[in-house]
Enzyme design. Structure first.
Site, PDB file in Angstrom:
ATOM      1  N   GLY A 189      -5.869 -11.965  -1.773  1.00 52.86           N
ATOM      2  CA  GLY A 189      -6.389 -13.214  -1.229  1.00 52.86           C
ATOM      3  C   GLY A 189      -5.310 -14.257  -1.111  1.00 52.86           C
ATOM      4  O   GLY A 189      -4.137 -13.995  -1.409  1.00 52.86           O
ATOM      5  N   GLU A 248      -4.837 -11.933   4.872  1.00 60.22           N
ATOM      6  CA  GLU A 248      -4.340 -11.740   3.511  1.00 60.22           C
ATOM      7  C   GLU A 248      -4.419 -10.279   3.091  1.00 60.22           C
ATOM      8  O   GLU A 248      -3.541  -9.784   2.391  1.00 60.22           O
ATOM      9  CB  GLU A 248      -5.130 -12.616   2.537  1.00 60.22           C
ATOM     10  CG  GLU A 248      -4.831 -14.100   2.634  1.00 60.22           C
ATOM     11  CD  GLU A 248      -3.439 -14.438   2.109  1.00 60.22           C
ATOM     12  OE1 GLU A 248      -2.828 -13.580   1.427  1.00 60.22           O
ATOM     13  OE2 GLU A 248      -2.962 -15.548   2.391  1.00 60.22           O
ATOM     14  N   GLU A 266      -0.973  -8.835   1.843  1.00 60.55           N
ATOM     15  CA  GLU A 266      -0.774  -8.556   0.423  1.00 60.55           C
ATOM     16  C   GLU A 266      -0.932  -7.085   0.082  1.00 60.55           C
ATOM     17  O   GLU A 266      -0.303  -6.604  -0.866  1.00 60.55           O
ATOM     18  CB  GLU A 266      -1.749  -9.388  -0.413  1.00 60.55           C
ATOM     19  CG  GLU A 266      -1.448 -10.881  -0.422  1.00 60.55           C
ATOM     20  CD  GLU A 266      -2.026 -11.579  -1.638  1.00 60.55           C
ATOM     21  OE1 GLU A 266      -3.027 -11.081  -2.177  1.00 60.55           O
ATOM     22  OE2 GLU A 266      -1.470 -12.609  -2.050  1.00 60.55           O
ATOM     23  N   PRO A 292     -14.366 -26.544 -11.012  1.00 58.90           N
ATOM     24  CA  PRO A 292     -13.211 -27.447 -10.842  1.00 58.90           C
ATOM     25  C   PRO A 292     -11.908 -26.923 -11.436  1.00 58.90           C
ATOM     26  O   PRO A 292     -10.833 -27.195 -10.903  1.00 58.90           O
ATOM     27  CB  PRO A 292     -13.668 -28.732 -11.542  1.00 58.90           C
ATOM     28  CG  PRO A 292     -15.159 -28.682 -11.497  1.00 58.90           C
ATOM     29  CD  PRO A 292     -15.517 -27.233 -11.621  1.00 58.90           C
ATOM     30  N   ASP A 293     -11.961 -26.175 -12.530  1.00 56.68           N
ATOM     31  CA  ASP A 293     -10.746 -25.763 -13.230  1.00 56.68           C
ATOM     32  C   ASP A 293     -10.429 -24.282 -13.049  1.00 56.68           C
ATOM     33  O   ASP A 293      -9.732 -23.686 -13.873  1.00 56.68           O
ATOM     34  CB  ASP A 293     -10.867 -26.083 -14.721  1.00 56.68           C
ATOM     35  CG  ASP A 293     -11.066 -27.567 -14.974  1.00 56.68           C
ATOM     36  OD1 ASP A 293     -10.433 -28.373 -14.268  1.00 56.68           O
ATOM     37  OD2 ASP A 293     -11.864 -27.910 -15.863  1.00 56.68           O
ATOM     38  N   GLU A 300       3.099  -5.779  -6.064  1.00 58.79           N
ATOM     39  CA  GLU A 300       2.662  -4.431  -5.735  1.00 58.79           C
ATOM     40  C   GLU A 300       1.156  -4.453  -5.513  1.00 58.79           C
ATOM     41  O   GLU A 300       0.467  -5.417  -5.844  1.00 58.79           O
ATOM     42  CB  GLU A 300       3.027  -3.432  -6.839  1.00 58.79           C
ATOM     43  CG  GLU A 300       2.353  -3.721  -8.177  1.00 58.79           C
ATOM     44  CD  GLU A 300       2.655  -2.658  -9.218  1.00 58.79           C
ATOM     45  OE1 GLU A 300       2.478  -1.456  -8.900  1.00 58.79           O
ATOM     46  OE2 GLU A 300       3.059  -3.014 -10.339  1.00 58.79           O
TER      47      GLU A 300
END
Length: 252
Positions: free
Chosen positions: A54, A70, A74, A96-97, A127
């Protein structure tokens, strides 16, 4: 949008900016085990940890397009191969965190696909590999990807209950034992063979018998009858997992 479309007195700077990312939980069945495509992060945060493929959504890009880009970057899949996958939007993760860098909202996608080529890391991924799904793996992933993986596995398991998705992991002609193996692999449970057979054959359009001699399987039993996928894409009635089956039934 032009300046005339912006309401008078509206100031976008009053709102704290945040980033939007995509995360992909892509599953396949390999050697009778459910595998998920993971990348090892090549940079902080969580450098060296396994994570779902992602990344950030670009300013002029949709979440769906970012997911395919992505996945190609990736996991090293070609653009054409990545674009051919059916990615189902899972849900949005917005705690939020959840990312130590800044406020990040992620749109997650899930897919169960036939075996793909071996991936190779690219972009900011050191990888990429197909790894067997397990509770231990879920607890070791970067960010909140363990939660996303668990939710995606639940969604894929649900789809096997009411669609013919399992057929994509069987040969053109298969035994009911082979079909049962797909369900057991994805659901992570052992099913009662006679009960599974009864339910499959009672579901209209799910499978069709193939004429000719039965095929001998790896066991010591008699040769098993062959079937092919039927025309049904939605199953009526659904094949329920043991955890949600009627309490009147002990198996499958």
């Amino acid at each position: 949008m032009t300046e005339r479309d912006i309401p008078q007195g509206y100031d976008p700077k009053e709102f704290e900016p945040f980033a939007v990312t995509v995360d992909l939980a892509v599953f396949t069945v390999r050697e009778a085990l459910l595998h998920v495509l993971l990348v090892r992060r090549g940079q902080a945060p969580f450098a060296g940890a396994w994570a779902l493929p992602g990344g950030f959504v670009l300013p002029r890009e949709s979440a769906e397009r970012a997911a395919l880009r992505e996945l190609a970057e990736e996991a090293g899949l070609s653009e054409s191969l990545a674009s051919g996958l059916h990615l189902e939007q899972l849900r949005t993760y917005s705690d939020p965190d959840r990312d130590p860098r800044m406020r990040v909202v992620s749109v997650a996608f899930a897919a169960l696909v036939p075996d793909l080529p071996e991936p190779r890391g690219g972009g900011d991924a050191a990888e990429a590999q197909w790894l067997p799904v397990s509770r231990e793996l879920e607890h070791s992933l970067a960010f909140d990807h363990g939660r996303i993986l668990a939710d995606a596995r639940q969604r894929i398991g649900d789809k096997l209950e009411y669609t013919a998705l399992a057929m994509e992991f069987c040969p053109p002609e298969f035994t009911l034992g082979e079909l049962q193996g797909v369900y057991e692999t994805v659901w992570g449970v052992a099913l009662d063979r006679p009960n599974f057979r009864r339910k499959v054959l009672a579901t209209a359009g799910f499978v069709e018998p193939v004429g000719g001699a039965p095929r001998r399987t790896g066991g010591r039993g008699k040769p098993a009858a062959l079937y092919r996928a039927g025309a049904a894409r939605v199953l009526h009635p659904p094949l329920l997992r043991p955890s949600v089956a009627s309490t009147a039934e002990v198996h499958c």
